[in-house]
Design a protein around this motif. Sequence first.
Motif, PDB file in Angstrom:
ATOM      1  N   UNK A 152       0.735  -1.088  -0.088  1.00  0.00           N
ATOM      2  CA  UNK A 152       0.242   0.070   0.076  1.00  0.00           C
ATOM      3  C   UNK A 152       0.877   1.114   0.015  1.00  0.00           C
ATOM      4  N   UNK A 153       1.852   1.329   0.847  1.00  0.00           N
ATOM      5  CA  UNK A 153       2.764   2.303   0.766  1.00  0.00           C
ATOM      6  C   UNK A 153       3.242   2.494  -0.557  1.00  0.00           C
ATOM      7  N   UNK A 154       4.049   1.406  -1.195  1.00  0.00           N
ATOM      8  CA  UNK A 154       4.281   1.731  -2.609  1.00  0.00           C
ATOM      9  C   UNK A 154       3.424   2.300  -3.576  1.00  0.00           C
ATOM     10  N   UNK A 155       2.214   1.586  -3.407  1.00  0.00           N
ATOM     11  CA  UNK A 155       1.032   2.320  -4.377  1.00  0.00           C
ATOM     12  C   UNK A 155       0.960   3.862  -4.117  1.00  0.00           C
ATOM     13  N   UNK A 156       0.842   4.252  -2.677  1.00  0.00           N
ATOM     14  CA  UNK A 156       0.681   5.611  -2.490  1.00  0.00           C
ATOM     15  C   UNK A 156       1.914   6.336  -3.037  1.00  0.00           C
ATOM     16  N   UNK A 157       2.983   6.102  -2.806  1.00  0.00           N
ATOM     17  CA  UNK A 157       4.240   6.787  -3.435  1.00  0.00           C
ATOM     18  C   UNK A 157       4.073   6.647  -4.973  1.00  0.00           C
ATOM     19  N   UNK A 158       3.625   5.668  -5.498  1.00  0.00           N
ATOM     20  CA  UNK A 158       3.744   5.731  -7.024  1.00  0.00           C
ATOM     21  C   UNK A 158       2.620   6.804  -7.447  1.00  0.00           C
ATOM     22  N   UNK A 159       1.445   6.679  -6.823  1.00  0.00           N
ATOM     23  CA  UNK A 159       0.510   7.592  -7.222  1.00  0.00           C
ATOM     24  C   UNK A 159       0.767   8.912  -6.948  1.00  0.00           C
ATOM     25  N   UNK A 160       1.262   9.530  -6.026  1.00  0.00           N
ATOM     26  CA  UNK A 160       1.754  10.493  -5.543  1.00  0.00           C
ATOM     27  C   UNK A 160       2.830  11.084  -6.597  1.00  0.00           C
ATOM     28  N   UNK A 161       3.832  10.134  -6.949  1.00  0.00           N
ATOM     29  CA  UNK A 161       4.820  10.559  -8.050  1.00  0.00           C
ATOM     30  C   UNK A 161       4.147  10.697  -9.563  1.00  0.00           C
ATOM     31  N   UNK A 162       3.151   9.820  -9.683  1.00  0.00           N
ATOM     32  CA  UNK A 162       2.486  10.364 -11.129  1.00  0.00           C
ATOM     33  C   UNK A 162       1.845  11.561 -11.077  1.00  0.00           C
ATOM     34  N   UNK A 163       1.072  11.889 -10.002  1.00  0.00           N
ATOM     35  CA  UNK A 163       0.348  12.968  -9.864  1.00  0.00           C
ATOM     36  C   UNK A 163       1.226  14.081 -10.121  1.00  0.00           C
ATOM     37  N   UNK A 164       2.397  14.227  -9.187  1.00  0.00           N
ATOM     38  CA  UNK A 164       3.398  15.263  -9.475  1.00  0.00           C
ATOM     39  C   UNK A 164       3.901  15.509 -10.929  1.00  0.00           C
ATOM     40  N   UNK A 165       3.969  14.217 -11.443  1.00  0.00           N
ATOM     41  CA  UNK A 165       4.645  14.272 -13.008  1.00  0.00           C
ATOM     42  C   UNK A 165       3.490  14.957 -13.840  1.00  0.00           C
ATOM     43  N   UNK A 166       2.243  14.749 -13.359  1.00  0.00           N
ATOM     44  CA  UNK A 166       0.989  15.221 -14.381  1.00  0.00           C
ATOM     45  C   UNK A 166       1.301  16.724 -14.051  1.00  0.00           C
ATOM     46  N   UNK A 167       1.451  17.229 -12.949  1.00  0.00           N
ATOM     47  CA  UNK A 167       1.214  18.564 -12.564  1.00  0.00           C
ATOM     48  C   UNK A 167       2.511  19.051 -13.345  1.00  0.00           C
ATOM     49  N   UNK A 168       3.738  18.857 -13.363  1.00  0.00           N
ATOM     50  CA  UNK A 168       4.962  19.305 -13.895  1.00  0.00           C
ATOM     51  C   UNK A 168       4.583  19.185 -15.545  1.00  0.00           C
ATOM     52  N   UNK A 169       3.902  18.648 -15.963  1.00  0.00           N
ATOM     53  CA  UNK A 169       3.490  18.460 -17.552  1.00  0.00           C
ATOM     54  C   UNK A 169       2.646  19.436 -17.689  1.00  0.00           C
ATOM     55  N   UNK A 170       1.715  19.877 -16.910  1.00  0.00           N
ATOM     56  CA  UNK A 170       0.697  21.117 -16.983  1.00  0.00           C
ATOM     57  C   UNK A 170       1.455  22.233 -17.006  1.00  0.00           C
ATOM     58  N   UNK A 171       2.522  22.353 -16.069  1.00  0.00           N
ATOM     59  CA  UNK A 171       3.210  23.496 -15.971  1.00  0.00           C
ATOM     60  C   UNK A 171       4.157  23.929 -17.147  1.00  0.00           C
ATOM     61  N   UNK A 172       4.659  22.822 -17.571  1.00  0.00           N
ATOM     62  CA  UNK A 172       5.146  23.080 -18.937  1.00  0.00           C
ATOM     63  C   UNK A 172       4.670  23.086 -20.148  1.00  0.00           C
ATOM     64  N   UNK A 173       3.459  22.740 -20.312  1.00  0.00           N
ATOM     65  CA  UNK A 173       2.689  23.232 -21.249  1.00  0.00           C
ATOM     66  C   UNK A 173       2.258  24.528 -21.336  1.00  0.00           C
ATOM     67  N   UNK A 174       2.145  25.297 -19.719  1.00  0.00           N
ATOM     68  CA  UNK A 174       1.633  26.493 -19.938  1.00  0.00           C
ATOM     69  C   UNK A 174       2.676  27.466 -20.236  1.00  0.00           C
ATOM     70  N   UNK A 175       4.060  27.054 -19.804  1.00  0.00           N
ATOM     71  CA  UNK A 175       5.235  27.772 -20.046  1.00  0.00           C
ATOM     72  C   UNK A 175       5.352  27.727 -21.437  1.00  0.00           C
ATOM     73  N   UNK A 176       5.195  26.690 -22.262  1.00  0.00           N
ATOM     74  CA  UNK A 176       5.325  26.585 -23.699  1.00  0.00           C
ATOM     75  C   UNK A 176       4.545  27.584 -24.373  1.00  0.00           C
ATOM     76  N   UNK A 177       3.338  27.610 -23.817  1.00  0.00           N
ATOM     77  CA  UNK A 177       2.289  28.379 -24.511  1.00  0.00           C
ATOM     78  C   UNK A 177       2.717  29.821 -24.273  1.00  0.00           C
ATOM     79  N   UNK A 178       3.032  30.139 -23.274  1.00  0.00           N
ATOM     80  CA  UNK A 178       3.316  31.463 -22.818  1.00  0.00           C
ATOM     81  C   UNK A 178       4.617  32.093 -23.639  1.00  0.00           C
TER      82      UNK A 178
END
Length: 178
Positions: free
Chosen positions: A53-79
Amino acid sequence: MVYVCGKKTTNWKVERKTVEKNRRIHMKTLCFKLSSIIPKEHKTIHKTVLTQQDCFDEAASYIQKLGENIEKLKQRKQMQSMRSLGQDDVVVEVRYEDLNLEVVVVSGVRKRFMFHELINVLEEEGAEIVSASVVAVGDKIFHTIHSQAISSRIGLEPTSVSRRLKDLVNGVDPEFHI
């Protein structure tokens, strides 16, 4: 019949136990692989032994962080693309999701076209306008239109909408378009 611990058991029980044991071993291996691909600097749980369960929680948190980073990069590219936009350049961006269509047109102050023509193209393509706005920021004009498909059965064709809007803002005659 097979004797296990002095008791009679049938082969199917032994097979079922073996299959379950192999499944658990396989899941444990997959969980270990998942845990090994998460960078150490992202690990939030500092236990010597992690539960699955700890492993799954960390993986989910990491994937969520990667998704947020992708959104930030898309916004930066658009700007960045909007900053490099010249006085006569126009950017047309069409986003379509769940029968909702968002159109953003960014132009320089010298590039003139009629806002109502953008709305006409959307309505001709089967969209109902929900909201529309025009904002001037410095030497850029941002046109934003939120719409949705009139019919959920028919929907909208975002590639056709995008092509027609680009033709409109670039002054291409729609009669000559193939």
